[in-house]
Design a protein around this motif. Structure first.
Motif, PDB file in Angstrom:
ATOM      1  N   ASP A  10     -44.052   7.001 -17.661  1.00 28.85           N
ATOM      2  CA  ASP A  10     -44.259   6.282 -18.770  1.00 28.85           C
ATOM      3  C   ASP A  10     -45.979   6.302 -19.188  1.00 28.85           C
ATOM      4  O   ASP A  10     -46.468   5.606 -18.532  1.00 28.85           O
ATOM      5  CB  ASP A  10     -44.405   4.846 -18.491  1.00 28.85           C
ATOM      6  CG  ASP A  10     -44.179   4.172 -20.152  1.00 28.85           C
ATOM      7  OD1 ASP A  10     -45.303   4.623 -21.113  1.00 28.85           O
ATOM      8  OD2 ASP A  10     -43.297   3.547 -20.852  1.00 28.85           O
ATOM      9  N   HIS A  12     -47.871   4.755 -21.312  1.00 30.48           N
ATOM     10  CA  HIS A  12     -48.499   3.480 -22.024  1.00 30.48           C
ATOM     11  C   HIS A  12     -48.573   2.412 -21.303  1.00 30.48           C
ATOM     12  O   HIS A  12     -49.293   1.508 -20.390  1.00 30.48           O
ATOM     13  CB  HIS A  12     -47.039   2.286 -23.042  1.00 30.48           C
ATOM     14  CG  HIS A  12     -47.459   3.886 -23.840  1.00 30.48           C
ATOM     15  ND1 HIS A  12     -47.917   4.619 -24.727  1.00 30.48           N
ATOM     16  CD2 HIS A  12     -46.458   4.126 -24.793  1.00 30.48           C
ATOM     17  CE1 HIS A  12     -48.195   5.323 -26.140  1.00 30.48           C
ATOM     18  NE2 HIS A  12     -46.745   5.484 -25.680  1.00 30.48           N
ATOM     19  N   ARG A  13     -47.472   2.986 -19.532  1.00 31.09           N
ATOM     20  CA  ARG A  13     -47.515   1.360 -19.005  1.00 31.09           C
ATOM     21  C   ARG A  13     -48.728   2.339 -17.490  1.00 31.09           C
ATOM     22  O   ARG A  13     -49.192   1.225 -17.148  1.00 31.09           O
ATOM     23  CB  ARG A  13     -46.322   1.620 -18.143  1.00 31.09           C
ATOM     24  CG  ARG A  13     -45.641   0.362 -17.525  1.00 31.09           C
ATOM     25  CD  ARG A  13     -44.391   0.636 -16.617  1.00 31.09           C
ATOM     26  NE  ARG A  13     -44.053  -0.364 -17.535  1.00 31.09           N
ATOM     27  CZ  ARG A  13     -43.323  -1.159 -18.234  1.00 31.09           C
ATOM     28  NH1 ARG A  13     -44.653  -2.049 -17.451  1.00 31.09           N
ATOM     29  NH2 ARG A  13     -42.616  -1.493 -18.925  1.00 31.09           N
ATOM     30  N   SER A  29     -44.718  -6.010 -20.399  1.00 26.47           N
ATOM     31  CA  SER A  29     -44.064  -5.405 -21.134  1.00 26.47           C
ATOM     32  C   SER A  29     -45.542  -5.540 -22.807  1.00 26.47           C
ATOM     33  O   SER A  29     -45.659  -5.168 -23.690  1.00 26.47           O
ATOM     34  CB  SER A  29     -42.983  -6.129 -22.092  1.00 26.47           C
ATOM     35  OG  SER A  29     -42.846  -8.013 -22.166  1.00 26.47           O
ATOM     36  N   ARG A  32     -47.857  -3.725 -22.004  1.00 23.73           N
ATOM     37  CA  ARG A  32     -47.860  -1.949 -22.667  1.00 23.73           C
ATOM     38  C   ARG A  32     -48.190  -2.208 -23.729  1.00 23.73           C
ATOM     39  O   ARG A  32     -48.350  -0.480 -24.434  1.00 23.73           O
ATOM     40  CB  ARG A  32     -46.510  -2.381 -21.821  1.00 23.73           C
ATOM     41  CG  ARG A  32     -45.963  -0.659 -21.943  1.00 23.73           C
ATOM     42  CD  ARG A  32     -44.414  -0.098 -21.850  1.00 23.73           C
ATOM     43  NE  ARG A  32     -43.758   1.668 -22.474  1.00 23.73           N
ATOM     44  CZ  ARG A  32     -44.045   2.077 -23.633  1.00 23.73           C
ATOM     45  NH1 ARG A  32     -43.517   0.955 -24.628  1.00 23.73           N
ATOM     46  NH2 ARG A  32     -43.277   2.974 -23.433  1.00 23.73           N
ATOM     47  N   THR A  33     -47.555  -2.502 -24.515  1.00 27.11           N
ATOM     48  CA  THR A  33     -47.435  -2.932 -26.070  1.00 27.11           C
ATOM     49  C   THR A  33     -49.250  -2.679 -26.449  1.00 27.11           C
ATOM     50  O   THR A  33     -49.522  -2.138 -27.242  1.00 27.11           O
ATOM     51  CB  THR A  33     -47.262  -4.035 -26.684  1.00 27.11           C
ATOM     52  OG1 THR A  33     -45.214  -4.319 -26.074  1.00 27.11           O
ATOM     53  CG2 THR A  33     -47.811  -4.521 -28.367  1.00 27.11           C
ATOM     54  N   LYS A  36     -49.768   0.570 -25.559  1.00 31.00           N
ATOM     55  CA  LYS A  36     -49.763   1.985 -26.826  1.00 31.00           C
ATOM     56  C   LYS A  36     -50.338   1.567 -27.907  1.00 31.00           C
ATOM     57  O   LYS A  36     -50.336   2.440 -28.303  1.00 31.00           O
ATOM     58  CB  LYS A  36     -48.071   1.334 -27.144  1.00 31.00           C
ATOM     59  CG  LYS A  36     -47.275   1.887 -27.908  1.00 31.00           C
ATOM     60  CD  LYS A  36     -46.538   2.450 -27.725  1.00 31.00           C
ATOM     61  CE  LYS A  36     -44.977   2.954 -28.667  1.00 31.00           C
ATOM     62  NZ  LYS A  36     -43.534   2.353 -28.937  1.00 31.00           N
ATOM     63  N   ASN A  39     -53.494   3.461 -27.381  1.00 27.77           N
ATOM     64  CA  ASN A  39     -53.321   4.681 -26.930  1.00 27.77           C
ATOM     65  C   ASN A  39     -52.957   6.223 -28.444  1.00 27.77           C
ATOM     66  O   ASN A  39     -53.683   6.731 -28.933  1.00 27.77           O
ATOM     67  CB  ASN A  39     -52.234   5.366 -26.002  1.00 27.77           C
ATOM     68  CG  ASN A  39     -52.463   5.076 -24.778  1.00 27.77           C
ATOM     69  OD1 ASN A  39     -53.389   5.093 -24.221  1.00 27.77           O
ATOM     70  ND2 ASN A  39     -51.864   5.099 -24.251  1.00 27.77           N
ATOM     71  N   PHE A  40     -52.463   5.040 -29.530  1.00 34.31           N
ATOM     72  CA  PHE A  40     -51.887   6.155 -30.860  1.00 34.31           C
ATOM     73  C   PHE A  40     -53.577   5.150 -31.322  1.00 34.31           C
ATOM     74  O   PHE A  40     -53.157   5.837 -32.549  1.00 34.31           O
ATOM     75  CB  PHE A  40     -50.933   5.166 -31.154  1.00 34.31           C
ATOM     76  CG  PHE A  40     -49.807   5.566 -30.552  1.00 34.31           C
ATOM     77  CD1 PHE A  40     -49.593   7.262 -30.704  1.00 34.31           C
ATOM     78  CD2 PHE A  40     -48.536   5.097 -30.186  1.00 34.31           C
ATOM     79  CE1 PHE A  40     -48.618   7.832 -29.705  1.00 34.31           C
ATOM     80  CE2 PHE A  40     -47.008   5.693 -29.487  1.00 34.31           C
ATOM     81  CZ  PHE A  40     -46.996   6.962 -29.348  1.00 34.31           C
TER      82      PHE A  40
END
Length: 206
Positions: A10, A12-13, A29, A32-33, A36, A39-40
């Motif tokens: 994963d 993002h993780r 979590s 990870r958010t 993410k 990353n985007f």
């Protein structure tokens, strides 16, 4: 990042574990958010203010996270600088297939327009290449349907998805040709993974 994609981790993780200096299984979590979002957002030139608004965190914390991210992944910062400099020099950016987009905004006297141009220059080679890959996949899927004399038909393309209308008798063959076409249409340093679902309606496929 390439290694993570190759191992099927994963992403993002994985990024969160690097930035927060944690073991993969210890990443929360929430962390990870955050990963993410960056990353985007990084290829859109996301700012500390924008990230803070998106994740409902103080601007100072968002800035520290972006700086930590770019420190851990120094190649991304180098890529961003290189792309912007090339765009200023050439007046355009291009996908890996050579499709160009002119970026005249980078020569504007208006600061906000130049900032938009910089974001467009960063984003286009990535999003544009993804769009090119989808077009190639669409051509290949349609070619395979015609070559095999199937009654299935390509109905729609939405972002990174292809929607096919398929007779029940052709379902397994259509799944195989769709996945194979989308995953192997180009060879990159990371694998392209296609998820295929089927249902009686488009809504049911979601």
């Amino acid at each position: 990042m390439i290694e993570a994609f190759q191992k099927g981790v994963d992403i993002h993780r994985d990024v969160a574990s690097k930035v927060f200096d944690k073991k993969l299984e210890e990443v929360t979590s929430e962390e990870r958010t955050k990963a993410k979002a960056v990353n985007f957002g990084i290829v859109y030139g996301i700012s500390d203010f924008g990230l803070g608004e998106q994740l409902h965190m103080p601007r100072k914390e968002a800035k520290a996270y972006i700086e930590g991210y770019l420190e851990k992944y120094s190649g991304i910062k180098e890529y961003m600088t290189k792309i912007e400099e090339e765009a200023k020099e050439k007046g355009y950016v291009a996908t890996i297939f050579g499709r160009r987009r002119n970026i005249p905004e980078l020569k504007s006297q208006n600061f906000m327009v130049r900032q938009f141009g910089a974001r467009a220059a960063l984003n286009m080679p990535i999003q544009g290449t993804a769009a090119d890959i989808m077009k190639l996949a669409m051509i290949e899927v349609n070619k395979q349907i015609e070559t095999r004399n199937l009654k299935s038909r390509l109905v729609l393309q939405v972002h990174d998805e292809l929607l096919l209308e398929v007779p029940e008798a052709e379902k397994e063959e259509a799944i195989e040709l769709l996945r194979n076409s989308m995953e192997n249409i180009v060879e990159l340093s990371v694998p392209l993974i296609a998820e295929v679902t089927s249902a009686d309606s488009w809504y049911g496929c979601k």
